[in-house]
Design a protein around this motif. Structure first.
Motif, PDB file in Angstrom:
ATOM      1  N   ILE A  97       0.840  -1.205   0.000  1.00 46.21           N
ATOM      2  CA  ILE A  97       0.000   0.000   0.000  1.00 46.21           C
ATOM      3  C   ILE A  97       0.871   1.249   0.000  1.00 46.21           C
ATOM      4  N   ARG A  98       1.963   1.241   0.777  1.00 48.24           N
ATOM      5  CA  ARG A  98       2.853   2.388   0.818  1.00 48.24           C
ATOM      6  C   ARG A  98       3.508   2.624  -0.547  1.00 48.24           C
ATOM      7  N   GLU A  99       3.850   1.529  -1.230  1.00 43.64           N
ATOM      8  CA  GLU A  99       4.458   1.666  -2.562  1.00 43.64           C
ATOM      9  C   GLU A  99       3.485   2.303  -3.555  1.00 43.64           C
ATOM     10  N   HIS A 100       2.236   1.821  -3.569  1.00 35.36           N
ATOM     11  CA  HIS A 100       1.239   2.416  -4.460  1.00 35.36           C
ATOM     12  C   HIS A 100       0.943   3.857  -4.083  1.00 35.36           C
ATOM     13  N   LEU A 101       0.954   4.130  -2.772  1.00 30.37           N
ATOM     14  CA  LEU A 101       0.689   5.492  -2.327  1.00 30.37           C
ATOM     15  C   LEU A 101       1.793   6.438  -2.781  1.00 30.37           C
ATOM     16  N   ASN A 102       3.048   5.989  -2.748  1.00 25.85           N
ATOM     17  CA  ASN A 102       4.152   6.823  -3.229  1.00 25.85           C
ATOM     18  C   ASN A 102       4.026   7.087  -4.728  1.00 25.85           C
ATOM     19  N   GLU A 103       3.570   6.079  -5.481  1.00 20.62           N
ATOM     20  CA  GLU A 103       3.375   6.279  -6.915  1.00 20.62           C
ATOM     21  C   GLU A 103       2.295   7.322  -7.191  1.00 20.62           C
ATOM     22  N   HIS A 104       1.183   7.224  -6.464  1.00 20.74           N
ATOM     23  CA  HIS A 104       0.119   8.216  -6.635  1.00 20.74           C
ATOM     24  C   HIS A 104       0.582   9.598  -6.187  1.00 20.74           C
ATOM     25  N   MET A 105       1.378   9.666  -5.121  1.00 20.17           N
ATOM     26  CA  MET A 105       1.889  10.952  -4.654  1.00 20.17           C
ATOM     27  C   MET A 105       2.826  11.579  -5.680  1.00 20.17           C
ATOM     28  N   ALA A 106       3.682  10.759  -6.293  1.00 18.34           N
ATOM     29  CA  ALA A 106       4.583  11.281  -7.325  1.00 18.34           C
ATOM     30  C   ALA A 106       3.794  11.798  -8.535  1.00 18.34           C
ATOM     31  N   ALA A 107       2.770  11.056  -8.926  1.00 17.46           N
ATOM     32  CA  ALA A 107       1.928  11.521 -10.041  1.00 17.46           C
ATOM     33  C   ALA A 107       1.217  12.820  -9.690  1.00 17.46           C
ATOM     34  N   LEU A 108       0.751  12.938  -8.434  1.00 15.65           N
ATOM     35  CA  LEU A 108       0.083  14.162  -8.001  1.00 15.65           C
ATOM     36  C   LEU A 108       1.053  15.339  -7.987  1.00 15.65           C
ATOM     37  N   GLN A 109       2.280  15.112  -7.538  1.00 16.30           N
ATOM     38  CA  GLN A 109       3.265  16.191  -7.524  1.00 16.30           C
ATOM     39  C   GLN A 109       3.607  16.658  -8.934  1.00 16.30           C
ATOM     40  N   ARG A 110       3.713  15.726  -9.878  1.00 16.49           N
ATOM     41  CA  ARG A 110       3.979  16.126 -11.270  1.00 16.49           C
ATOM     42  C   ARG A 110       2.814  16.936 -11.829  1.00 16.49           C
ATOM     43  N   TRP A 111       1.586  16.533 -11.471  1.00 10.46           N
ATOM     44  CA  TRP A 111       0.419  17.287 -11.950  1.00 10.46           C
ATOM     45  C   TRP A 111       0.405  18.704 -11.370  1.00 10.46           C
TER      46      TRP A 111
END
Length: 374
Positions: A97-111
């Motif tokens: 879950i933490r790994e997927h959350l980091n991926e979503h956070m990185a995508a959000l930061q790029r957006w």
């Protein structure tokens, strides 16, 4: 100054509002004593038919109460064991879950960087600052959580003791109520006791039946979608559904957030909302009126205000206890002449039913009139 029926209206209203204020203040101050007692009262009303049935079989007075409490304890232990297993599976998947959350956070930061032109460094500095603030206040939240857990343990210790004593001394308490009021109020007291017992028993039993149906439907719907921890979130949504108007929203948000970290399919989010709220709509419009709410007759505005006030006064416990407390208060107001306007305020709007009955009378009269001959 003596308040009587000849007092001015503003004096009566002022006295009533002051009384409500001090009652709320007392509930807030004495909640550690009142909350376990209130839950024990609900449990005692729920177990009363079983206790009376066993007493009718010549089991005595103590043994039927012990059998009912032991059976209830076993059901609660089985439920806690089931939920703890689901939570254990959830904890095992925290690294994923933490790994997927980091991926979503990185995508959000790029957006955010592309849309608002805020660099990744600035975003990281802001997140670090918020993490430091959270760390500074973490001790306070841990202390509050610790006290909440100790209060829950304290509640589970006192609950069976209070319930046992209430069931054992129920006739003694009933005789006290008849003795403390004048004899002329005896029928009213008997009506309040009988109706309150029927209302609370049917409310609690209907709530359990409704919870089982909603939990089963939620779990099946989420399992068909292939959602991780479908049974856990299905049961959680059914339990939170006890809290009017806010429980389903909280369960849906939590399920969506966890699904975002465990699933790559965005359409799952839409289907989760459709399933949970679809079942909730069916529950509110079909199950709740027929199983639970038929004995309460409380309007939606008072229910929402009661939940908010109960939560503000006593926390999470107030969210669960507010609805039966308002229903009990309405029964008392309906039987007290000076409080009947408050009972009308707490209840449902019956003007549409009155108009409907008037229309039916007019229709019957018009049907009869052609058949009459001078």
């Amino acid at each position: 100054m003596i308040i009587n029926k000849d007092s001015p209206l503003y004096v009566k209203l002022a006295f009533q509002f002051i009384t409500i204020f001090f009652i709320c203040y007392f509930i807030n101050i004495a909640q550690n004593i009142l909350i376990p007692f209130a839950f024990a009262t609900l449990l005692a009303f729920l177990l009363l038919p079983l206790v009376q049935f066993l007493e009718g079989k010549n089991f005595g007075r103590v043994l039927p109460i012990l059998i009912a409490l032991v059976a209830t304890t076993l059901i609660i232990v089985i439920l806690i064991y089931f939920l703890s297993n689901q939570i254990a599976l959830f904890v095992q998947d925290i690294p994923s879950i933490r790994e997927h959350l980091n991926e979503h956070m990185a995508a959000l930061q790029r957006w955010v960087k592309n849309e608002f032109h805020i660099s990744l460094r600035e975003q990281q500095e802001y997140l670090t600052q918020q993490a430091d603030n959270l760390r500074d206040t973490g001790t306070m939240y841990i202390r509050r959580t610790f006290f909440s857990l100790t209060e829950i343990i304290f509640l589970f210790i006192l609950l069976p003791i209070y319930a046992f004593l209430l069931l054992y001394y129920r006739l003694h308490i009933r005789n006290f109520l008849f003795a403390v009021f004048k004899k002329e109020y005896g029928p009213d007291i008997q009506f309040v006791i009988s109706k309150s017992r029927l209302m609370i028993h049917q409310y609690m039993l209907g709530l359990v039946i409704e919870m089982v149906i909603v939990a089963t439907a939620n779990s099946i719907g989420l399992s068909i979608l292939g959602i991780r921890y479908a049974v856990f979130f299905g049961v959680l949504a059914a339990v939170l559904n006890i809290i009017p108007y806010f429980g389903t929203l909280s369960a849906t948000i939590l399920t969506v957030l966890v699904t975002l970290t465990t699933s790559d399919n965005t359409s799952d989010i839409v289907w989760i909302i459709v399933i949970l709220y679809g079942i909730h709509i069916i529950d509110v419009n079909f199950l709740m009126p027929r199983i639970v709410a038929s004995r309460l007759r409380i309007n939606a505005l008072i229910s929402i205000l009661g939940v908010l006030i109960g939560g503000a006064l006593t926390g999470v416990s107030g969210l669960f206890l507010s609805v039966p407390a308002i229903a009990f208060l309405k029964i008392i107001c309906d039987q007290t002449p000076s409080l009947k306007p408050w009972g009308m305020l707490l209840g449902e709007d019956t003007s549409s039913e009155s108009r409907k009955s008037i229309y039916e009378r007019i229709r019957k009269i018009t049907r009869r009139s052609p058949g009459k001959k001078d």
